[in-house]
Design a protein around this motif. Structure first.
Motif, mmCIF file in Angstrom:
data_model
loop_
_atom_site.group_PDB
_atom_site.id
_atom_site.type_symbol
_atom_site.label_atom_id
_atom_site.label_comp_id
_atom_site.label_asym_id
_atom_site.label_seq_id
_atom_site.Cartn_x
_atom_site.Cartn_y
_atom_site.Cartn_z
ATOM 1 N N HIS A 341 0.808 -1.213 0.000
ATOM 2 C CA HIS A 341 0.000 0.000 0.000
ATOM 3 C C HIS A 341 0.848 1.273 0.000
ATOM 4 O O HIS A 341 0.432 2.284 -0.563
ATOM 5 N N PHE A 342 2.020 1.241 0.598
ATOM 6 C CA PHE A 342 2.866 2.432 0.632
ATOM 7 C C PHE A 342 4.295 2.029 0.969
ATOM 8 O O PHE A 342 4.570 0.873 1.318
ATOM 9 N N VAL A 343 5.202 2.992 0.864
ATOM 10 C CA VAL A 343 6.595 2.806 1.281
ATOM 11 C C VAL A 343 6.910 3.858 2.342
ATOM 12 O O VAL A 343 6.216 4.884 2.433
ATOM 13 N N PRO A 344 7.939 3.656 3.156
ATOM 14 C CA PRO A 344 8.306 4.645 4.175
ATOM 15 C C PRO A 344 8.632 6.006 3.555
ATOM 16 O O PRO A 344 9.060 6.094 2.406
ATOM 17 N N ASP A 345 8.427 7.059 4.327
ATOM 18 C CA ASP A 345 8.690 8.414 3.855
ATOM 19 C C ASP A 345 10.167 8.675 3.613
ATOM 20 O O ASP A 345 10.530 9.531 2.806
ATOM 21 N N THR A 346 11.024 7.977 4.323
ATOM 22 C CA THR A 346 12.461 8.183 4.202
ATOM 23 C C THR A 346 13.170 6.870 3.929
ATOM 24 O O THR A 346 12.597 5.790 4.111
ATOM 25 N N GLY A 347 14.429 6.978 3.523
ATOM 26 C CA GLY A 347 15.220 5.789 3.228
ATOM 27 C C GLY A 347 15.635 5.752 1.779
ATOM 28 O O GLY A 347 14.837 6.083 0.893
#
Length: 361
Positions: A341-347
């Motif tokens: 559904h989504f990926v982390p905001d950072t990384g």
């Protein structure tokens, strides 16, 4: 998650991409050297054979549908004809990549003959698809089925989530008119869309005119024979085609174990490997081995009928970087549908997460 393509149209472009610093234990040139030279050479005769084969089967199916004229057989007809529409799209896909032939005029001609009947604006699609291949695996610049961030997901309205995550197998026609979320709005039909360069104006106009003529033709058929005629012989198969297109694209780009990259951590070869080969069983040959997607993303100008040979040649070099799945297509779809559904905001390198993994405030 396998799927699609940067365009290496010249040795200088390939050299530039190959020279990018990389932690991968192999280079683009090493992969290319492992593949027989003939795999990179399209055969106009062989390519035209597949085009005319698909057209012939489509014509035969229409002949049978008119002969039996049965609503009882209609679901079977829709499934078979919609699948052939999808196969025809794949032929046009080769044209868009220049892997149908080395002749631009032939690629454009067959591309329009393949895509216009199924309401795809050939040049508009070709250009945005080129952008996808040039940026595969890049969260910020990929064009097709890229993930949204956690913050974006939480801010999405109910109808955005409905389209993106619930009825995703039917959204392709909307994408042609509106593009994707998180990108500047753009239509595949308008030459002033941010999808296109000014120099591509007449290509876009040409394909839009062809698309309008096809819609006009369908309108004439509807006026003459009625809405049920349109539903029975065109809309039904068209919906099946759209489901195929969205399903295959989703499966090649949406997979819990495939990484996405940001910023300087991304470069072409690494991004091109962010895809997966899928096994569609008896449909593999029908839709021209579109499931052989890893090699296709690395070498987009390679004809579809050489991708299996190329894949076997590069697998020993790729090692664990080569990803493939032999699981049921619907089983794999359900897994990604539930967990991506989504990926982390950072990384710099991130993976899909499920909506059940939303970070607590």
């Amino acid at each position: 998650m396998q799927l699609n393509l940067v365009e290496l149209n010249s040795p200088s472009e390939e050299k530039s991409l190959n020279s990018r610093p990389s932690e991968l234990p192999f280079t683009l040139q090493q992969l290319k050297s492992a593949i027989p030279d003939y795999c990179f050479e399209p055969s106009p005769g062989k390519s035209l054979f597949y085009f005319f084969l698909d057209i012939s089967i489509i014509g035969l199916l229409y002949g049978m549908a008119f002969f039996f004229d049965s609503w009882w057989l209609w679901p079977v007809f829709c499934l078979m004809q919609g699948t052939m529409f999808w196969a025809l799209f794949v032929v046009g896909h080769d044209c868009g990549h220049g892997s149908f032939s080395r002749h631009k005029w032939l690629n454009n001609l067959i591309g329009h003959l393949s895509h216009t009947p199924i309401l795809v604006p050939f040049h508009g699609w070709r250009i945005s698809h080129r952008t996808h291949h040039q940026n595969t695996g890049n969260i910020d610049t990929d064009e097709s089925w890229y993930p949204v961030t956690e913050t974006k997901y939480q801010s999405m309205s109910w109808w955005e989530k409905l389209l993106r995550f619930e009825v995703l197998l039917f959204v392709y026609p909307l994408y042609l008119f509106r593009r994707s979320p998180d990108r500047e709005a753009g239509s595949h039909f308008l030459p002033d869309s941010p999808l296109f360069k000014p120099s591509e104006k007449w290509d876009v106009i040409t394909s839009t005119i062809c698309w309008v003529l096809m819609v006009g033709f369908l309108a004439c058929l509807t006026y003459q024979f009625g809405w049920l005629f349109l539903l029975k012989y065109y809309l039904g198969p068209y919906v099946v085609f759209v489901v195929w297109l969205d399903l295959v694209t989703f499966l090649h780009h949406t997979e819990p174990d495939i990484p996405w990259y940001r910023g300087k951590d991304w470069y072409f070869l690494k991004g091109a490997l962010s895809t997966i080969d899928r096994d569609y069983g008896l449909f593999n040959n029908i839709h021209h081995n579109i499931g052989t997607h890893v090699a296709h993303h690395i070498f987009l100008s390679m004809p579809h009928y050489h991708l299996k040979t190329a894949t076997e040649a590069i697998k020993p070099i790729l090692g664990d970087y080569y990803r493939a799945s032999n699981q049921s297509i619907w089983q794999e779809y359900w897994r990604s549908y539930r967990s991506c559904h989504f990926v982390p905001d950072t990384g710099a390198m991130v993976y899909h997460r499920s909506k059940n993994e939303i970070t607590a405030d």
